[in-house]
Design a protein around this motif. Structure first.
Motif, PDB file in Angstrom:
ATOM      1  N   ASP A   1       0.852  -1.190   0.000  1.00 24.88           N
ATOM      2  CA  ASP A   1       0.000   0.000   0.000  1.00 24.88           C
ATOM      3  C   ASP A   1       0.892   1.245   0.000  1.00 24.88           C
ATOM      4  OD1 ASP A   1      -2.702   1.229   0.282  1.00 24.88           O
ATOM      5  OD2 ASP A   1      -1.793   2.007   2.119  1.00 24.88           O
ATOM      6  N   TYR A   2       0.982   1.898  -1.151  1.00 30.77           N
ATOM      7  CA  TYR A   2       1.894   3.027  -1.303  1.00 30.77           C
ATOM      8  C   TYR A   2       1.443   4.243  -0.493  1.00 30.77           C
ATOM      9  CZ  TYR A   2       4.040   0.311  -5.011  1.00 30.77           C
ATOM     10  OH  TYR A   2       4.677  -0.680  -5.720  1.00 30.77           O
ATOM     11  N   LEU A   3       0.128   4.384  -0.288  1.00 29.98           N
ATOM     12  CA  LEU A   3      -0.345   5.509   0.518  1.00 29.98           C
ATOM     13  C   LEU A   3       0.139   5.369   1.959  1.00 29.98           C
ATOM     14  CD1 LEU A   3      -1.967   8.068   0.848  1.00 29.98           C
ATOM     15  CD2 LEU A   3      -4.033   6.670   1.162  1.00 29.98           C
ATOM     16  N   SER A   4       0.177   4.143   2.466  1.00 30.25           N
ATOM     17  CA  SER A   4       0.680   3.920   3.820  1.00 30.25           C
ATOM     18  C   SER A   4       2.150   4.303   3.920  1.00 30.25           C
ATOM     19  CB  SER A   4       0.503   2.445   4.218  1.00 30.25           C
ATOM     20  OG  SER A   4      -0.862   2.113   4.341  1.00 30.25           O
ATOM     21  N   ILE A   5       2.919   3.954   2.887  1.00 23.39           N
ATOM     22  CA  ILE A   5       4.339   4.313   2.876  1.00 23.39           C
ATOM     23  C   ILE A   5       4.497   5.823   2.879  1.00 23.39           C
ATOM     24  CG2 ILE A   5       6.496   4.161   1.569  1.00 23.39           C
ATOM     25  CD1 ILE A   5       5.535   1.478   0.493  1.00 23.39           C
ATOM     26  N   LEU A   6       3.677   6.511   2.079  1.00 28.92           N
ATOM     27  CA  LEU A   6       3.746   7.973   2.015  1.00 28.92           C
ATOM     28  C   LEU A   6       3.391   8.597   3.361  1.00 28.92           C
ATOM     29  CD1 LEU A   6       4.056  10.583   0.364  1.00 28.92           C
ATOM     30  CD2 LEU A   6       1.630  10.382  -0.251  1.00 28.92           C
ATOM     31  N   LEU A   7       2.326   8.106   3.981  1.00 27.80           N
ATOM     32  CA  LEU A   7       1.900   8.650   5.263  1.00 27.80           C
ATOM     33  C   LEU A   7       2.942   8.400   6.352  1.00 27.80           C
ATOM     34  CD1 LEU A   7      -1.884   7.642   5.256  1.00 27.80           C
ATOM     35  CD2 LEU A   7      -0.950   9.960   5.085  1.00 27.80           C
TER      36      LEU A   7
ATOM     37  N   LYS B   1      -4.886   4.793  11.216  1.00 34.34           N
ATOM     38  CA  LYS B   1      -6.271   4.512  10.821  1.00 34.34           C
ATOM     39  C   LYS B   1      -6.319   3.668   9.556  1.00 34.34           C
ATOM     40  CE  LYS B   1      -8.683   8.435  12.943  1.00 34.34           C
ATOM     41  NZ  LYS B   1      -9.543   9.616  12.696  1.00 34.34           N
ATOM     42  N   ARG B   2      -5.435   3.967   8.619  1.00 29.90           N
ATOM     43  CA  ARG B   2      -5.424   3.212   7.362  1.00 29.90           C
ATOM     44  C   ARG B   2      -5.009   1.761   7.604  1.00 29.90           C
ATOM     45  NH1 ARG B   2      -6.272   3.827   2.250  1.00 29.90           N
ATOM     46  NH2 ARG B   2      -5.122   2.632   0.691  1.00 29.90           N
ATOM     47  N   GLN B   3      -4.076   1.543   8.519  1.00 30.48           N
ATOM     48  CA  GLN B   3      -3.643   0.177   8.807  1.00 30.48           C
ATOM     49  C   GLN B   3      -4.797  -0.658   9.347  1.00 30.48           C
ATOM     50  OE1 GLN B   3      -0.528  -0.281   7.476  1.00 30.48           O
ATOM     51  NE2 GLN B   3      -1.032   1.875   7.153  1.00 30.48           N
ATOM     52  N   LEU B   4      -5.665  -0.025  10.119  1.00 33.64           N
ATOM     53  CA  LEU B   4      -6.808  -0.742  10.701  1.00 33.64           C
ATOM     54  C   LEU B   4      -7.876  -1.066   9.658  1.00 33.64           C
ATOM     55  CD1 LEU B   4      -7.215   1.282  14.032  1.00 33.64           C
ATOM     56  CD2 LEU B   4      -6.236  -1.005  13.750  1.00 33.64           C
ATOM     57  N   SER B   5      -7.857  -0.346   8.539  1.00 31.90           N
ATOM     58  CA  SER B   5      -8.872  -0.564   7.507  1.00 31.90           C
ATOM     59  C   SER B   5      -8.407  -1.506   6.396  1.00 31.90           C
ATOM     60  CB  SER B   5      -9.290   0.770   6.886  1.00 31.90           C
ATOM     61  OG  SER B   5      -8.211   1.366   6.192  1.00 31.90           O
ATOM     62  N   LEU B   6      -7.107  -1.798   6.346  1.00 33.72           N
ATOM     63  CA  LEU B   6      -6.562  -2.643   5.284  1.00 33.72           C
ATOM     64  C   LEU B   6      -6.595  -4.115   5.673  1.00 33.72           C
ATOM     65  CD1 LEU B   6      -3.396  -0.559   4.264  1.00 33.72           C
ATOM     66  CD2 LEU B   6      -5.536  -0.765   2.984  1.00 33.72           C
TER      67      LEU B   6
END
Length: 480
Positions: free
Chosen positions: A205-211, A250-255
């Protein structure tokens, strides 16, 4: 019983000693490289016309990149074989080292360090995951003690060795030294490494890396620049980083396949253990940055003398950590962890009370005592934390622990150098005698004292949390 069965079935496929030797050597040299420039900071500051806060980014930037890459490596481990990852990491490390040898400016050297860090970021999770797979549960205390010894010894030994070399050679020689060892690691990895991970080809998940990059970089940068930037700009950068980390979590909890499984923090023992590791690692890493600055700029010692001053404590930690791991296998960590934090806290406070009249040997002895406490607490806390997780979540636990350790190193270096520099500047400004040599020395000691006092407070908080961890561990054992 299930963990032992899995181990028994898989063990014959691996040459555990060869695998761990190659991985431990590669990880050691990468972590050794983290702090290899610390003793050279005073020379680099003069040669490149930079401040101590700027110079420490050669270490902080390195560790920050490693910290950002560690969770990504959890995905890479399930995408590429162990040999492919290790060899790729070592080749990147070698390229960065060659670039550093020919660097002549701060910018070029910083870019070289970042390239090196791209390789280092893969090595630590590979080593830790491999250790858990090829080692039976009843010996994990010992192998984790050895791994933590490498993680602790590498950064601690860097300043000592570099101090010896800088007596006769330029700082470029520090990187020349690494080249033959890196070649040995690459050859050993090619012939002896086997794949020990399950290849599942997960999606990154590239958005997670960016965040995570924005979050960690923002917080580290704001702390690092606090002593030289305006309060408003520092606060803005910190808030941006903090908000990015909130969205990251938050994104980690949704993936379905998070880049970092933060649900592991639902286990209280694991959560407290990770926090303890971060608190101890912050100062454990940073002391080898601020102590050479004190010795060389305050006492006007040579790089050789400052290296010899920190060498005995390093050796104490090297000898004790594997030994403590064996004790942990027999009695657990309910006594060792709190006792280690207590010892470290007491002697860290003593270190904060030194003055220009304090002999170097006294400083060395106090540091040795701090390393005794560190040896008793670091590997034992890590083993206790990871043992709390189920087998399927241990890889995520390793990623979280190692991410925490790397970020703690970067944050600690930025925090303690920042505090030291800030109080040093405040004293000189109040005295209005910046050019006076005696005032300069006094300012350095005041900055060092305030910085180490902050460390003593943080380790004291760690001691209180370790008592809670010990109580929860005993309660869980009694239930079983």
């Amino acid at each position: 019983m299930e963990a032992k069965k899995i181990y028994t079935e898989k063990r014959p496929k691996y040459n555990a000693k060869a695998i761990m030797f190659v991985l431990l050597l590669g990880s050691f040299i990468a972590l050794f490289n983290e702090t290899i420039l610390n003793v050279a900071f005073p020379k680099l500051m003069v040669e490149m016309h930079i401040t101590a806060t700027t110079a420490q980014w050669l270490t902080t930037g390195y560790v920050l990149v490693v910290g950002i890459l560690v969770p990504v490596t959890a995905f890479l481990i399930h995408t590429f074989t162990t040999k492919q990852l290790f060899l790729s990491a070592m080749v990147l490390f070698l390229i960065g080292t060659l670039c550093a040898v020919f660097s002549s400016t701060f910018t070029a050297l910083l870019i070289s360090r970042i390239i090196q860090a791209l390789g280092t970021g893969m090595l630590i999770p590979i080593m830790m995951n491999s250790a858990l797979v090829v080692t039976p549960p009843e010996k994990r205390g010992s192998i984790m003690g050895l791994c933590v010894c490498i993680i602790t010894l590498g950064p601690a030994l860097g300043p000592a060795v570099s101090g010896l070399l800088l007596q006769h050679f330029s700082w470029h020689s520090l990187f020349v030294l690494l080249i033959p060892i890196l070649l040995i690691c690459i050859i050993g990895g090619y012939f002896y490494l086997e794949n020990i991970s399950v290849i599942t080809k997960p999606k990154i998940d590239y958005l997670s890396i960016l965040l995570s990059t924005i979050g960690f970089a923002g917080i580290i940068y704001s702390v690092s620049s606090a002593g030289n930037s305006s309060l408003l700009s520092t606060a803005v950068v910190f808030v941006i980083g903090f908000i990015a980390l909130i969205f990251f979590c938050k994104r980690q909890l949704s993936l379905k396949q998070p880049i970092l499984e933060i649900r592991s923090f639902r286990h209280p023992i694991f959560a407290i253990g990770v926090l303890l590791i971060i608190l101890m690692q912050m100062f454990n890493f940073s002391i080898n940055v601020i102590l050479p600055l004190l010795l060389q700029n305050g006492l006007k010692t040579s790089s050789f003398t400052s290296a010899m001053a920190i060498l005995p404590p390093i050796l104490v930690g090297c000898v004790l950590t594997p030994f403590v791991g064996k004790i942990y296998d027999k009695i657990g960590g309910s006594i060792l962890i709190p006792l280690g934090f207590l010892v470290a806290c007491i002697f860290t406070f003593m270190l904060s009370r030194i003055s220009p009249s304090t002999p170097i040997r006294t400083i060395t002895l106090i540091y040795c005592a701090i390393m005794v406490g560190t040896s008793m607490s670091m590997s034992t806390t890590q083993t206790t934390s990871l043992s709390e997780l189920s087998g399927k979540n241990q890889a995520d636990g390793v990623a979280i622990v190692n991410t925490g350790m790397q970020i703690a190193g970067a944050l600690g270096s930025a925090l303690f150098v920042g505090v030291m520099t800030a109080y040093q500047n405040i004293y000189l400004k109040n005295m209005n005698s910046g050019a006076d040599p005696s005032s300069q020395v006094k300012a350095i000691y005041i900055g060092f004292s305030r910085s180490v006092t902050v460390a003593a407070v943080l380790i004291g908080i760690g001691f209180i949390l370790s008592l809670i961890l010990s109580k929860k561990s005993r309660t869980k054992d009694s239930v079983k």
